[in-house]
Design a protein around this motif. Sequence first.
Motif, PDB file in Angstrom:
ATOM      1  N   LYS A   6      -2.013   9.243 -10.432  1.00 56.13           N
ATOM      2  CA  LYS A   6      -2.532   9.197  -9.421  1.00 56.13           C
ATOM      3  C   LYS A   6      -2.629  10.194  -8.344  1.00 56.13           C
ATOM      4  CE  LYS A   6       0.801   5.960  -7.360  1.00 56.13           C
ATOM      5  NZ  LYS A   6       2.036   5.156  -7.203  1.00 56.13           N
ATOM      6  N   ASP A  34      -3.223   6.712   3.169  1.00 54.79           N
ATOM      7  CA  ASP A  34      -4.290   6.087   3.759  1.00 54.79           C
ATOM      8  C   ASP A  34      -5.115   4.655   3.135  1.00 54.79           C
ATOM      9  OD1 ASP A  34      -4.630   9.024   3.514  1.00 54.79           O
ATOM     10  OD2 ASP A  34      -5.637   9.474   2.359  1.00 54.79           O
ATOM     11  N   ALA A  35      -4.811   4.132   2.482  1.00 56.02           N
ATOM     12  CA  ALA A  35      -5.096   2.459   2.333  1.00 56.02           C
ATOM     13  C   ALA A  35      -4.442   2.009   3.333  1.00 56.02           C
ATOM     14  CB  ALA A  35      -4.741   2.298   0.958  1.00 56.02           C
ATOM     15  N   ASN A  77      -5.924   9.726  10.538  1.00 60.67           N
ATOM     16  CA  ASN A  77      -6.612  10.424  10.035  1.00 60.67           C
ATOM     17  C   ASN A  77      -6.601  11.583   9.726  1.00 60.67           C
ATOM     18  OD1 ASN A  77      -7.476   7.876   9.596  1.00 60.67           O
ATOM     19  ND2 ASN A  77      -9.790   7.896   9.788  1.00 60.67           N
ATOM     20  N   SER A 112      -8.746   3.253  -3.375  1.00 62.96           N
ATOM     21  CA  SER A 112      -7.843   2.624  -3.338  1.00 62.96           C
ATOM     22  C   SER A 112      -8.512   1.742  -3.617  1.00 62.96           C
ATOM     23  CB  SER A 112      -7.099   2.119  -1.956  1.00 62.96           C
ATOM     24  OG  SER A 112      -7.777   2.111  -0.982  1.00 62.96           O
ATOM     25  N   ASP A 129       2.268   3.016  -2.019  1.00 60.64           N
ATOM     26  CA  ASP A 129       1.705   4.057  -2.808  1.00 60.64           C
ATOM     27  C   ASP A 129       0.525   5.264  -2.345  1.00 60.64           C
ATOM     28  OD1 ASP A 129      -0.050   2.383  -3.851  1.00 60.64           O
ATOM     29  OD2 ASP A 129       0.379   2.654  -5.326  1.00 60.64           O
ATOM     30  N   ASP A 130      -0.609   4.248  -1.529  1.00 61.73           N
ATOM     31  CA  ASP A 130      -1.697   5.204  -0.645  1.00 61.73           C
ATOM     32  C   ASP A 130      -1.816   5.263   0.389  1.00 61.73           C
ATOM     33  OD1 ASP A 130      -4.031   6.660  -0.067  1.00 61.73           O
ATOM     34  OD2 ASP A 130      -4.772   5.657  -1.542  1.00 61.73           O
ATOM     35  N   ALA A 146      -5.881   2.084   6.973  1.00 57.84           N
ATOM     36  CA  ALA A 146      -7.147   1.581   6.892  1.00 57.84           C
ATOM     37  C   ALA A 146      -6.936  -0.394   6.572  1.00 57.84           C
ATOM     38  CB  ALA A 146      -7.411   2.788   5.296  1.00 57.84           C
ATOM     39  N   TYR A 185       0.891  -0.825   0.071  1.00 61.86           N
ATOM     40  CA  TYR A 185      -0.042   0.142   0.392  1.00 61.86           C
ATOM     41  C   TYR A 185       1.193   0.899   0.244  1.00 61.86           C
ATOM     42  CZ  TYR A 185      -3.810  -3.761   1.508  1.00 61.86           C
ATOM     43  OH  TYR A 185      -4.571  -4.400   1.726  1.00 61.86           O
TER      44      TYR A 185
END
Lengths: 713, 375
Positions: free
Chosen positions: B272, A234-235, A254, B336, A231-232, A238, A229
């Motif tokens: 992205k 937030d993901a 968050n 995502s 590259d994100d 989560a 994850y």
Amino acid sequence: MTDANTSGSGMTEAVELENYLGPYENWNFGIGNPYTFPAYHTDKLKYLTALAEHPKPVKPGLLENIAEHAGRGTWIPTLWGTKDDVALRFWPLVVENPSDEGISLDSLSLNLTAPTQTDEVGKARFRMAFPVEEKAMNRLQNRVPGEPDWSPDPEVPTGASQPKAINVLGVIDDGIPFAHGNFRAADGKRTRLEFCWLQSAENRSGRPSGVLFGREFTRDAIEGLIRNYGDDEDALYAAAGAAEPQFGSSAAINRLVTHGAHIMDVAAGHDPNKSEAPPEETRLVAVQLPNTYPWDTSSFGKSSYLLAAVHYILERAERIAAGYGVEDIRVTINCSYGFSGGRHDGESELEAAINEVVGERRNLGRPTAIVLPSGNTFQDRLHGEISAKDLEDGSFSFKWVTQPNDRTSNYLEMWFPAGFDPQSCSIGLKSPLGMTETSMDLTPDGSHTTGDPRRFQAVRLGGPTGGKAIGLISLDNHRGTGRWRVLLALAPTEPDDENLPAAPGGVWTVTLTRGKAAPSDHGVINLWVQRDVDLEAFRKGNRQSYLRDKKYRIADDSGGPAQEDIGGSHVRRFGSMNGMATGSVALVVSGCRPSAETGWDADKPIASNYSSAGKVSPDTSVGSVDCTAISDRSNIVPGVVAAGTRSGSYASLQGTSVAAPFVARRLSEAFATCSSVDVKQAESENYLPILKKVELVGQSDENRARLGKFLVI
Amino acid sequence: MAYFGGLGGLGGLGGLGGLGGLGGLGGLGGLGGLNASGLGGLLGAGAGGALDPLTVQGLQTSAQAIAHVAGDAATHPSRELEFSSTDNLDRWSDWVRASLYLSDFFSEIVWEAPKDTKEVTISYRSRSTGDAHPFFRIARPDGDLFDKQLEFVRAYMDQRPERTAEITSQLGFPTPYFAMILGLVPARNGKTLELITLTQVLAAHVAMIVKHHLAIRRPDRIGTTILPMIPTPGHGSFPSAHATEAFAVTRMLEGLIDASGTHYPDGEKRKKLLRKQAERIAVSRTVAGVHYPVDSWAGALLGKTVGEIVLKKCGVDTELRGLKYEARADSDFMVSHYQSSKWGEHGVSELPQLSVDVSEQFTWLWTNAVNEFDL
């Protein structure tokens, strides 16, 4: 809880408790319970943290041999010292409340005593604390947590190929961004963070778990999350289960900025854009405190979680030592937290517990440092002194102001000096507009046949004999050590439940009367109001109460905020130390800024306006500052800049909270390079001698009290 | 004057309002606040508008004073403009082009909302063949789904202080938030900004059609503690028009990045960023207290299809697959999960592919926009 038992039987049960519970428990689980945070008075509360203090050191392995009693579980979180068979007086615990009717004082008593009916365990004194959310609790776990699935990073040089000493830096904070790019190794993929314990994350069943509650992420797990994850983010958080609300509060991670992200970056962050490689010899361990943390900014409720965090870091440090083949691994722990109350002689429960575990580890020849901030309450009028002279006429009255629209309880602590038995004294509490007046003799209630000597008196709107309880006066011989304390607890001025009686907001008058039999020549009696601020966006409605006195000078002659106690008031700036930072093993850091007047001379820092201090006199009776570090960029540019929660983000944060981790960073660097002899010699001064620093020579007593003797750079 | 000054846009929309059939654009979620729109900004200039009374009087007196030097009233043979040609588009006021794009697009959109199934289906109907194929179908969830979604809305509330600037500056179209990522400026990217605004306007109109039929009440109607930090808009909650617009723009800009060749050396990263920005714009509406996460899901899916129709009308070779959405109560919205391999668990299924006729006008705009990336 109905009004009938808040005004009547609840108090009777309180005095009949076999196991001692302190005045904060008596308020929060007794008559003050309806005013506490919702989780404390729901029917569903199943698990509570507690801090047990045994009369003499006990090996925690003992608890493994005690059968569960009447379906009531007791568990110990990860403890340091079990491998070395160390006996400890203080244990963090989790106890079960099987009742479907919420928590009351007598159910608490049962929860604690029923499962621990051996002499060694049952005689403990208990501090009750914040609950553990059911979904965070690993109910099926053995009484002592299992092993983490961890192995050392093979790419970290060890032995002869490692010129530096591999050491551990631990951070205890909130909102820890454990996947942040600033905590990674030079390749940007591996992380330097070996272990991260989120104390209140959901404990997802079916996964291997080395922690009793919350979730643990090992370096492998974090690197896996980064791979999947990265590259994100937030993901990532989560997917890790770190982003979910707990007890109805949103997860701090968050947000763009958290205390923990900033503090951990100051302590251990490394901007990947820098050309030099990050210090891989310093292995990181982080503990994220529960979301319940901001519920109460007084000292109540934190002790067990914080002590468990210290134990966890030390326990994992030994695994890191074994994994990388390091003997007597050096450990630095930063904890940028505190409270304004407490006895300020290093012997509050939490301080005594930390002193014990750190002392035991040092005794085994393993260097262990605890870095704490001095506090931010210098200008907040939370501290006062009553001298023997103030009591010349037999009594002394002072004002305590509570604010309107305050949705949380207020607390004022009065601490008598060691050896002062206030038996012949009394305390009076008069409400604004004289609506109610309550007094209590400061003699223990003889009906308590066990536990620490103590007395309780409810404060009622209709006076001592009737009406609704809106406060509690208590006296206790704290931990039976001869330090007597009076605690005044007041209900919110605007309770969340409008059907509850509110304590009137405004000027309360407190009168201490010294009886003729009491000593007339004694040290000062200290006052500390508990901190009560609304942290960030938690929306708990805290409003700070404070001490008011006409003689207190807020501004100096130039119109700026006064930096000294100039008016002769009993309300004092000096002595406002963080009540958690007076212990013997703590390295205490104040906050400062460069001085513009002296051309930014490194040896002439100015104490930050808010930075708390010990007394001006050389005595260290309420704790003292060891050293100072930057916490503001200048007198008009507040704070220092460090990381936000997401890789690449930055924020400015102000306070002694940001000075302490800078010192922790420098200490971890010193631990990486200093000889064992130097480290050992520095131990009695909590490693201050090995820090890179500037000695502050020729400074005033006031500056010494605020800055300590050194600026750490 | 800021680059993305907005009042000009308001003037421009007044012009659109004059079309009668298109009246009320000012009330669209996006068009009210106006901090940036290529079209809007240009519309202020393009639309002209009434001059102030003093100037009107001055023009008349000066006309009378100077007319005599032009001599008699004889006419001169003049050049004629080409019939029905996109070459003329740049000669028209901006609002006229907006009107033409809008008429073109909606002449090919049809929808149905049968009361028995409580599903809304939007289809593309080719003007050339008359064939209609659905590109978006959405089921109306039961009311208790939204009760459950309130828990998410509450969990996001504590981010209000840190998102206030974004939330209040995104009441209108959040064009600067996309322009930042691609480095767009009006002086150089006029047609790109026009394309962005056009995509947002189309997405907003399509969203209104769906919202109207589904008629879902906003979070603050069913949760007493939501207390939104911005006025609750006067249209249904589900789907979110902000999400529809943001994801339509994102999809369209992804195509533009591909078409811009080597202009951006890091096109995939920019894509992205665009998707992440679109997510943040959508989620900020939940933070503000005016949308449920499933509103963002519905909008993001709808926006994707609208963006792809725009691309296809522009002559871009891209796949357009219809999407069906059946909201799940436990869905939080995250970009995502907004991909075909993961969105099944959020109630998303796919409909057959469909084709779209190329539009001369859209192609003209697209070509001009792409040419802005030749440096």
